[in-house]
Design an enzyme around this catalytic site. Sequence first.
Site, PDB file in Angstrom:
ATOM      1  N   ALA A 158      -9.109   0.313  -3.009  1.00 48.06           N
ATOM      2  CA  ALA A 158      -7.815   1.191  -3.094  1.00 48.06           C
ATOM      3  C   ALA A 158      -6.727   0.622  -2.650  1.00 48.06           C
ATOM      4  O   ALA A 158      -5.756   0.404  -3.350  1.00 48.06           O
ATOM      5  CB  ALA A 158      -8.006   2.691  -2.321  1.00 48.06           C
ATOM      6  N   GLU A 159      -6.667   0.160  -1.489  1.00 52.48           N
ATOM      7  CA  GLU A 159      -5.481  -0.609  -0.495  1.00 52.48           C
ATOM      8  C   GLU A 159      -5.216  -1.939  -1.388  1.00 52.48           C
ATOM      9  O   GLU A 159      -3.896  -2.151  -1.471  1.00 52.48           O
ATOM     10  CB  GLU A 159      -5.690  -0.843   0.847  1.00 52.48           C
ATOM     11  N   THR A 160      -6.137  -2.574  -1.775  1.00 46.28           N
ATOM     12  CA  THR A 160      -5.944  -3.725  -2.502  1.00 46.28           C
ATOM     13  C   THR A 160      -5.188  -3.515  -3.889  1.00 46.28           C
ATOM     14  O   THR A 160      -4.365  -4.100  -4.197  1.00 46.28           O
ATOM     15  CB  THR A 160      -7.227  -4.431  -2.746  1.00 46.28           C
TER      16      THR A 160
ATOM     17  N   SER B  74      -1.633  -2.462  -3.423  1.00 45.40           N
ATOM     18  CA  SER B  74      -0.797  -3.547  -2.645  1.00 45.40           C
ATOM     19  C   SER B  74      -0.426  -4.781  -3.514  1.00 45.40           C
ATOM     20  O   SER B  74       0.601  -5.233  -3.735  1.00 45.40           O
ATOM     21  CB  SER B  74      -1.476  -4.237  -1.560  1.00 45.40           C
TER      22      SER B  74
END
Length: 126
Positions: A47-49, A52
């Site tokens: 999710a953060e990848t 970002s």
Amino acid sequence: MKDTLMESLGISILEQSPGYVKASMPVDERTRQPFGLLHGGASVALAETAASLGGYELVDKETEAVVGLEINANHIRGKREGTVYAEASVLHRGRTTMVWEIKITDEQAKLICISRCTLAVIKVNK
């Protein structure tokens, strides 16, 4: 993305446009917890990848970058094998922060995890 967490977890970017990213990740020995289920931390990393990478495409790359400021996740359904897909969409694009929603689904479009990630837009010196 050699020598990154993306490489270690097998994350691939499938689609990207302004304010949107779709990525995939295998559910295998790299991403499962000891009970054989997709590790919640792997879902959060996916999710953060996605958020970002999407956020980075929306800033001035000469003077700015994005970093994770906060992330939350609700793990809805377990997954033992196959592939999961993250679809990240920008909800808020501000001068110093962005908020992204990330839905992680399986091959049958069943919801595995829902996440929200806040990115900080930072100044960089090059």
